[in-house]
Scaffold this active site. Structure first.
Site, PDB file in Angstrom:
ATOM      1  CE  LYS A   1     -24.039 -31.925 -25.599  1.00  0.00           C
ATOM      2  NZ  LYS A   1     -25.379 -32.506 -25.364  1.00  0.00           N
TER       3      LYS A   1
ATOM      4  CB  THR B   1     -16.630 -30.270 -25.399  1.00  0.00           C
ATOM      5  OG1 THR B   1     -15.920 -29.672 -26.470  1.00  0.00           O
ATOM      6  CG2 THR B   1     -18.055 -29.794 -25.431  1.00  0.00           C
TER       7      THR B   1
ATOM      8  CE1 TYR C   1     -22.327 -46.922 -25.546  1.00  0.00           C
ATOM      9  CE2 TYR C   1     -21.350 -44.726 -25.652  1.00  0.00           C
ATOM     10  CZ  TYR C   1     -21.265 -46.069 -25.297  1.00  0.00           C
ATOM     11  OH  TYR C   1     -20.108 -46.538 -24.730  1.00  0.00           O
ATOM     12  CB  ILE C   2     -25.571 -41.865 -22.874  1.00  0.00           C
ATOM     13  CG1 ILE C   2     -24.139 -41.834 -23.434  1.00  0.00           C
ATOM     14  CG2 ILE C   2     -25.559 -41.579 -21.368  1.00  0.00           C
ATOM     15  CD1 ILE C   2     -23.460 -40.485 -23.392  1.00  0.00           C
TER      16      ILE C   2
ATOM     17  CG  ASN D   1     -17.359 -38.599 -36.258  1.00  0.00           C
ATOM     18  OD1 ASN D   1     -16.876 -38.295 -37.332  1.00  0.00           O
ATOM     19  ND2 ASN D   1     -18.675 -38.634 -36.046  1.00  0.00           N
ATOM     20  CG  ASN D   2     -16.762 -40.311 -30.750  1.00  0.00           C
ATOM     21  OD1 ASN D   2     -17.950 -40.296 -31.010  1.00  0.00           O
ATOM     22  ND2 ASN D   2     -16.102 -39.233 -30.403  1.00  0.00           N
TER      23      ASN D   2
ATOM     24  CB  SER E   1     -19.793 -32.367 -23.506  1.00  0.00           C
ATOM     25  OG  SER E   1     -18.500 -32.677 -23.981  1.00  0.00           O
TER      26      SER E   1
ATOM     27  CE1 TYR F   1     -22.165 -32.690 -28.744  1.00  0.00           C
ATOM     28  CE2 TYR F   1     -19.841 -32.271 -28.320  1.00  0.00           C
ATOM     29  CZ  TYR F   1     -21.023 -32.885 -27.975  1.00  0.00           C
ATOM     30  OH  TYR F   1     -21.074 -33.665 -26.848  1.00  0.00           O
TER      31      TYR F   1
END
Ligand code: UD1
Length: 341
Positions: A156, A129, A13-14, A201-202, A127, A152
């Site tokens: 990061k 996060t 995606y990115i 999920n998003n 992220s 996850y």
């Protein structure tokens, strides 16, 4: 001579949106991807959008040292962008070892291979996060990394540390850590976009699938948070703005050494309810949704202070929430089954 950028995980995606913006900016682009959560079709569409060819496309796992060495021996790479990694928060709790093995191993293999071929510039997809639960919004880059709520997030956190240690030991190395907030939206052509496998999920992919009739209804996770309307607030950023941030990071990395960290967000939080009502309004449709219990691990609020990216990179977001909602729907409508026919 234009510089050549290697995108690991460039079909995702990115990665695919970044490939478009790099090609538009005159960079050459090579992609490595194992298509574990993406399709080669996205790369053909990158070429269609830009009218330019990618300099190379390799199907390989970034953990595969021999495969990476082949890429580096066939191309003189100036900088790498490491997008490759597993990224489903819930799955990472169920399969922690798979997440640590894949995400850490791939990046270590990449750093070792870069060293062998004397490539000294790396941009890493991090992220928001990593700010964890302790820090107060808006987040600024010099805040300490906090406690993450899932494997996850820890990958990061750990990879940021690994890259910082590598740069401390090797003074030739330039590392840019880009901390993404919540990327949504799609290229305005509707040719590339987010294509999650299975149940999303998003939030935005879930909304899009409800709108297109693939899911019955959206559940909004919690409306008793200490926020203006009781639902969680996030810093949603249009993926094209995010992709342009990577171009600015590439422009910048060739003139620096050491480590630079940048938040990539808009600095303006929106609530889940605001996302839902904006999506309905700009796309002129009704979404079926209910309020449900909170989701474990969610923070009430997460948003960036992105002043540093403006000051140092000259980057700021240009797209509005309306653009994000319109472009997400345009992609979903034109590609109800993603890249699969
Ligand atoms: C999550 C991850 C983040 C990761 C990002 C990738 C955590 C805690 N979060 O962010 O690390 O980088 O995905 O995009 O690790 N929501 C609903 N209903 C749904 C889905 C979501 O109400 O069906 C709400 C959530 O409660 C949240 C908001 O929508 O308030 C955004 O959720 P999501 O898109 O999953 O992103 P984050 O959890 O912010």
């Amino acid at each position: 001579m234009s510089k050549k950028i290697l995108l690991l995980g460039g079909a995702g995606y990115i990665g695919s949106h970044t490939a478009v913006e790099l090609l538009n900016a005159g960079y050459e682009v090579v992609v490595v991807d194992n298509y574990s959560n993406s399709c080669e079709e996205s790369l053909h569409r990158v070429e269609k959008i830009t009218g330019k060819k990618l300099a190379g496309i390799y199907e390989a796992n970034v953990c595969d040292k021999e495969a990476l060495e082949k890429v580096f021996s066939e191309h003189k790479i100036d900088a790498c962008i490491q997008f490759a990694g597993l990224k489903a928060v819930g799955e990472s709790v169920q399969k922690p070892i798979e997440y640590y093995r894949n995400n850490i191993d791939s990046t270590l293999t990449l750093i070792e291979t870069m060293k062998k071929f004397n490539v000294n510039n790396i941009i890493f997809s991090s992220s928001a996060t990593v700010y964890g639960e302790e820090n107060k919004v808006p987040y600024t880059e010099e805040m300490h990394r906090g406690r993450c709520t899932n494997p996850y997030g820890w990958t990061k956190f750990m990879l940021e540390q690994i890259l910082q240690d590598a740069a401390f030991a090797n003074k030739d190395l330039a590392v840019v850590l880009l901390r993404y907030f919540n990327p949504i939206g799609a290229h305005e052509s509707g040719l590339i976009g987010e294509d999650p496998q299975g149940i999303p999920n998003n939030l935005m992919p879930y909304i899009s699938q409800v709108a297109v009739g693939k899911r019955e209804k959206l559940t909004i996770f919690g409306n008793d948070y200490p926020t203006p309307d009781g639902t969680c607030r996030r810093d949603y950023i249009h993926v094209v703005d995010l992709a342009k941030g990577h171009v600015k990071a590439c422009d910048y990395i060739f003139g620096m050494k050491g480590v630079e960290i940048f938040n990539l967000g808009t600095g303006t939080p929106y609530s889940v309810t605001e996302i839902v009502t904006t999506f309905e309004r700009v796309n002129n449709l009704k979404l079926n949704y209910v309020y449900g219990p909170r989701r474990a691990g969610d923070l009430a609020e997460s948003y960036a202070n992105s002043d540093k990216a403006l000051k140092v990179l000259g980057w700021k977001t240009e797209k509005t929430l309306e653009d994000m909602c319109r472009d997400s729907w345009n992609w979903q409508k034109k590609n109800p089954n993603g890249y699969r026919k």
